[in-house]
Design an enzyme around this catalytic site. Structure first.
Site, PDB file in Angstrom:
ATOM      1  N   HIS A 155       0.826  -1.212   0.000  1.00 26.66           N
ATOM      2  CA  HIS A 155       0.000   0.000   0.000  1.00 26.66           C
ATOM      3  C   HIS A 155       0.868   1.274   0.000  1.00 26.66           C
ATOM      4  CE1 HIS A 155      -3.400  -2.623   0.988  1.00 26.66           C
ATOM      5  NE2 HIS A 155      -2.620  -3.164   1.906  1.00 26.66           N
ATOM      6  N   SER A 276      15.281  20.754 -17.157  1.00 27.41           N
ATOM      7  CA  SER A 276      14.131  21.638 -17.318  1.00 27.41           C
ATOM      8  C   SER A 276      14.552  22.875 -18.093  1.00 27.41           C
ATOM      9  CB  SER A 276      13.590  22.055 -15.944  1.00 27.41           C
ATOM     10  OG  SER A 276      12.712  23.157 -16.049  1.00 27.41           O
ATOM     11  N   LYS A 282      16.868  20.954 -12.060  1.00 27.85           N
ATOM     12  CA  LYS A 282      16.097  19.721 -12.284  1.00 27.85           C
ATOM     13  C   LYS A 282      16.897  18.633 -12.998  1.00 27.85           C
ATOM     14  CE  LYS A 282      12.373  19.052 -11.567  1.00 27.85           C
ATOM     15  NZ  LYS A 282      11.201  19.430 -12.368  1.00 27.85           N
ATOM     16  N   GLU A 289       9.355   7.807 -17.182  1.00 34.75           N
ATOM     17  CA  GLU A 289       7.975   8.280 -17.341  1.00 34.75           C
ATOM     18  C   GLU A 289       7.433   7.940 -18.719  1.00 34.75           C
ATOM     19  OE1 GLU A 289       8.483  12.186 -14.403  1.00 34.75           O
ATOM     20  OE2 GLU A 289       8.514  12.420 -16.576  1.00 34.75           O
TER      21      GLU A 289
END
Length: 476
Positions: A155, A276, A282, A289
């Site tokens: 979980h 970025s 970043k 992804e």
């Protein structure tokens, strides 16, 4: 005029010519189409249906066409409609009357089914090879990090500590099952439809076993109606690919989480990260992804073919023209995903200290403390309640179980003795999980041997695959 135009007085409208053409997609199957035509012509000559001279001219002409396509020197004409007509019309232009005899005893229906089956075998083989490569990377990483401990989760909450090697091997077994599914898709495609003709077979004395053997098929499809209309083998490839995409997506999700500042478990290589345009600090896990996102694309291709097939009566219908583009896209997408995933894992940096710190959060020893009491005679459900109360006390005090004084443990249960500290030690907790498939170093070592042995078996399966005609990805 189209090769089938004898029955028509008017030509096809320009808009429908473009709409109905499959050439932009099936031109990628040119090698399969040429191989099928060579096998068919060889069989026709062996059966005395065409002359040996015609067969030799056909084979030579087809070889020349294949070489021209390989070199990018072949112009595909949309008016040819599909790869079969494109090659046959060019063959006839080059060798004359002999080219017109090639189509004797066959239809585009069994021809396209043959091309597609050969194509699926080639795609499945490519995916199986990439699958093996990723599994090697996972196994190598499991060997490398066999002493690193991280929190295991249920979980998405801290649950129990596990070895990182144990965690990575879980994915290795997922991909091992994917290999089995890809092999099943290969086997499903490994029967030859040639000789089924349009739907009912043919009156020519064809030797279907000969063409099947020439093309490396395991056998022939026994029913001519099924031979031209079946696309289950494509669905098998899509399903195998969809499950593998799901596994890749799950692993990508973990990489995204682990590389975040909140976790800090891993640092991705610069080669597998992006920055970025506005925030200089970043370092984004874009490729993980993207793998995660591409699973939807792969699922969509499966659903598209299922919906296309669901209402089709026997035998061939033009709807089946929509069967190839999704499979090519799925295979290409997954090949990239498997390669990028292997690169990410083989180049990442594992931050062992960050994993160790997180093992001190979330009361990972709670189950072992309950087991401590259960082994001393307290029913586990009562032990569970005792430890739950201790955890609640820790939450109120803002400390961990190992921070509680021994007196607190004894107040909770007289069964606690000073050796309770051993039940609170994270490496000892991991080492105690010795059951088969457990996370103890000894158990993981056995599992690692099994994973390596399975790789050897699957590499043997891969090496024994029947002949395939490699995909003509260079078709322009």
């Amino acid at each position: 005029m189209a090769l089938w135009g004898g029955r028509f007085e008017a030509g096809v409208a320009e808009v429908t010519q473009e709409f109905g053409a499959s050439l932009p997609v099936d031109k990628h199957l040119y090698k399969q189409d040429i191989a099928g035509s060579k096998a068919h012509a060889k069989m026709l000559a062996a059966q005395g249906i065409i002359s040996a001279e015609d067969e030799q001219a056909i084979a030579k002409g087809l070889t020349g066409i294949e070489q021209d396509i390989d070199a990018g020197n072949f112009t595909f004409d949309i008016n040819d409609e599909d790869i079969h007509m494109s090659i046959e019309s060019e063959l006839t232009r080059r060798i004359g009357e002999a080219g017109k005899r090639l189509h004797t005893g066959r239809s585009r229906n069994d021809q396209v089914a043959t091309d597609t089956r050969l194509g699926v075998k080639a795609l499945a083989k490519e995916l199986m090879e990439a699958n093996l490569e990723l599994r090697h990377v996972l196994v190598d990483a499991a060997k490398k990090y066999d002493k690193v401990i991280l929190p295991g989760y249920t979980h998405m909450q801290h649950a129990q500590p596990v070895l990182l090697s144990h965690h990575l091997l879980a994915y290795s077994w997922m991909f091992a099952r994917d290999f089995t599914r890809l092999k099943a898709a290969f086997d499903a495609a490994d029967n030859c439809p040639l000789g089924a003709a349009a739907l009912a077979g043919t009156s020519y004395p064809l030797d279907r076993q000969m063409t099947a053997a020439e093309l490396g098929f395991a056998g022939v499809i026994p029913n001519s109606l099924d031979a031209v209309s079946d696309r289950d083998f494509l669905l098998d490839l899509h399903y195998a690919g969809s499950v593998m995409a799901m596994h890749l997506s799950r692993l990508s999700e973990e990489i995204v989480l682990w590389s975040s500042s909140e976790f800090g478990f891993i640092t991705l290589s610069d080669s597998y990260s992006t920055g970025s345009s506005i925030m200089p600090q970043k370092k984004n896990p874009d490729f993980a992804e993207l793998i995660r996102g591409k699973s939807g694309r792969v699922y969509g291709n499966l659903v598209q073919l299922l919906v296309t097939m669901k209402g089709l009566p026997l035998a061939y219908n033009k709807d089946l023209q929509e069967d190839k583009e999704g499979a090519l896209d799925t295979a290409h997408t997954l090949m990239q995903c498997l390669s990028v995933m292997a690169g990410m894992i083989s180049t990442w940096t594992v931050n062992e200290d960050a994993m160790a710190r997180e093992c001190g959060v979330g009361h990972l020893a709670a189950t072992d403390v309950a087991d401590y009491l259960a082994k001393r005679g307290l029913p586990f459900r009562e032990a569970h309640a005792v430890v739950g109360h201790l955890v609640l006390m820790c939450e109120k005090r803002g400390c961990n179980l190992e921070d509680l004084p021994f007196e607190v443990f004894q107040e909770a249960s007289p069964l606690f003795e000073h050796d309770i500290t051993e039940a609170l030690d994270i490496p000892s907790i991991v080492a105690a999980r010795t059951t088969e498939g457990g996370t103890a170093p000894a158990a993981v070592a056995v599992q690692l041997q099994r994973a390596e042995a399975q790789l050897v078996v699957d590499e043997g399966v891969f090496g024994s695959l029947t002949k395939v005609v490699e995909m003509g990805h260079g078709a322009k």
